[in-house]
Every structure is written in structure tokens, then in C-alpha cells.
Design a protein around this motif. Sequence first.
Motif, PDB file in Angstrom:
ATOM      1  N   GLN A   9       3.506  -0.938   6.890  1.00 22.28           N
ATOM      2  CA  GLN A   9       4.523  -0.124   7.556  1.00 22.28           C
ATOM      3  C   GLN A   9       3.889   1.001   8.363  1.00 22.28           C
ATOM      4  O   GLN A   9       4.442   1.441   9.369  1.00 22.28           O
ATOM      5  CB  GLN A   9       5.491   0.452   6.519  1.00 22.28           C
ATOM      6  N   SER A  10       2.716   1.469   7.911  1.00 24.94           N
ATOM      7  CA  SER A  10       2.081   2.606   8.590  1.00 24.94           C
ATOM      8  C   SER A  10       0.588   2.401   8.847  1.00 24.94           C
ATOM      9  O   SER A  10      -0.085   3.319   9.306  1.00 24.94           O
ATOM     10  CB  SER A  10       2.282   3.886   7.759  1.00 24.94           C
ATOM     11  N   HIS A  11       0.069   1.199   8.560  1.00 25.70           N
ATOM     12  CA  HIS A  11      -1.356   0.943   8.755  1.00 25.70           C
ATOM     13  C   HIS A  11      -1.566  -0.368   9.506  1.00 25.70           C
ATOM     14  O   HIS A  11      -0.755  -1.292   9.410  1.00 25.70           O
ATOM     15  CB  HIS A  11      -2.095   0.852   7.416  1.00 25.70           C
ATOM     16  N   TYR A  69       2.027  -1.196   2.804  1.00 30.15           N
ATOM     17  CA  TYR A  69       0.850  -0.732   3.539  1.00 30.15           C
ATOM     18  C   TYR A  69       1.007  -0.928   5.044  1.00 30.15           C
ATOM     19  O   TYR A  69       0.686  -0.030   5.836  1.00 30.15           O
ATOM     20  CB  TYR A  69      -0.377  -1.490   3.030  1.00 30.15           C
TER      21      TYR A  69
END
Length: 279
Positions: free
Chosen positions: A253-255, A251
Motif C-alpha cells: 500500500q505504501s512501498h 506493505y
Amino acid sequence: MSELFAALLLGILEGLTEFLPISSTGHLLIAERWLGHRSDLFNIGIQAGAILAVVLIYRQRLWQLLAGFLKPDQAALPSIDGDSPRGYSLKLALAFLVTAVLGLVVKKLGFALPETVTPIAWALIIGGVWMIAAEYFAERRALTLGERARITWTVAILVGIAQVVAGVFPGTSRSAATIFMALLAGTTKRASATEFAFLIGIPTMFAASGYQLMEVVRSGQAAQEDWGLFAAAFIASAVTAFIAVKWLLGYIQSHRFTVFAVYRMLLGAALLLFLPSGA
């Protein structure tokens, strides 16, 4: 509610909240008001289950760190966020040493907040605000200076201090305190800060659990434990923690961590609203 069902729920709750930045201690203290208070050995067991899950997830990284100490040729080993395995291991050791020394001092002084709802609620709210602020300033720093993944000696020391603060203030969350201290101190990459926080949590939590276990054994409480419930809760905690941590690592990694911060603030406000006396 059956004892087995209650034990499973507490194990699942521990597994979900131990490494997510939302405070396992706070959630368990609140949950026990409805599910019943458990023995110290039971609480140690479900925490150990969560730690075991993280050990399994990071087993390759842990082996790499061990190899870094045993192999003289450091150049043959892959780096960890730009650091050698030996250097990274020494920073973990420093953070653990800071936590151990300061933790013993705090325990000797007898300083601890009461484990009641009101201080937990405020710790949840203040921690949520701090998480949003820390991530904001980390992103600002990354824009101006570039993203930094490397763990510095300063970060290691401050992470060690953060673990002690989390232990003194129920509801703070050890993972939240360490992740966001690393972000504030200069490691602007979320994944790198999270990995260091989780790795330092392994020896710290094993040491704390071992210390508590010795006290429980000396007191004779172990003879009264229901080992069937203990085993069920341990397994539930380990399985749930494994799933939760694997999900979190993907999660972030991009949030951002914003959803956890908002959840903390809402939960803290609800506790103050519905339990204003802190009873």
C-alpha cells in the motif's frame, strides 16, 4: 536433522515464498539439497496449504464474485476496481483459460528447462531486473495518464500467458510474473495488480495440483507417504502463507517491490558465485 523438523522448514519456506514475488520453486529446489528431496505428493500438499491460506484471505472477494454470477441485479453489488463482479469474474476465467490451453500445449511439446541451480539463478536475476523496470514504467504511466486500477481484457490475456512462462522457467515466480505483467500492461495500481494475480492463482494452482495429484495416485506413491509429516508441513505452509500474504498486502500500500527485486538479484548472484557449475 529430524524428518519432522525438515518437513516443517519446507512447509514454512513454501508458505513464505509461494505468493511473495521471489519464486517458491527456486527456493524449494535449493532447500531440498540440504533438507532432502521430498515426494511429489508432499510438494503438492504444501502448495495446497499455501493456496488455502489465500482462499481464506480472499473469502469475501470470492463470495462477491460468486454472487455476481448468481444475482441478476449487478447494480446492487459493489464494483471491483471499477468493474462489475461478473465482468471481473469473466476476466479471471479468460486468464485461466489462456493458462490452461497454453500450458497443455507446452506440456504436449515437452518443453521445460532443467531444474538445476544455474537456470534458476539467472531467472532470479533477470526477474529482479524486470520487476524494477516494470514498476518504473508503471509509475511513469500513472504520472502521465493517471493511476489505473481496472483490469482490462488485454491484461487478463497477458497475465494468463505470464503464468505459463513462470511454469516453464523455474525461478521466475508465478506471482512476480503475473503482478508485473499486469503493471506493464496498464494496471498501474500495485494493489489491484496483486489482487488479480493472487485471485487467478487460486484456480490455476488448484488445477495444477489436482492434475499432479491424479498422476501421483495412479503411480501408487500415495501408499508410501508419511501422513504425519505431510499434515505438519501442510499446516506450516498454510499458516505461514496466511501471515506472509496479509503482510504483503499491507506493505505494498505504501512501498514498492524494490526490496524483493534486490533480494532476487543478490540470491541469484550468490548461487552463480558459490555454485558455478550449476550442480
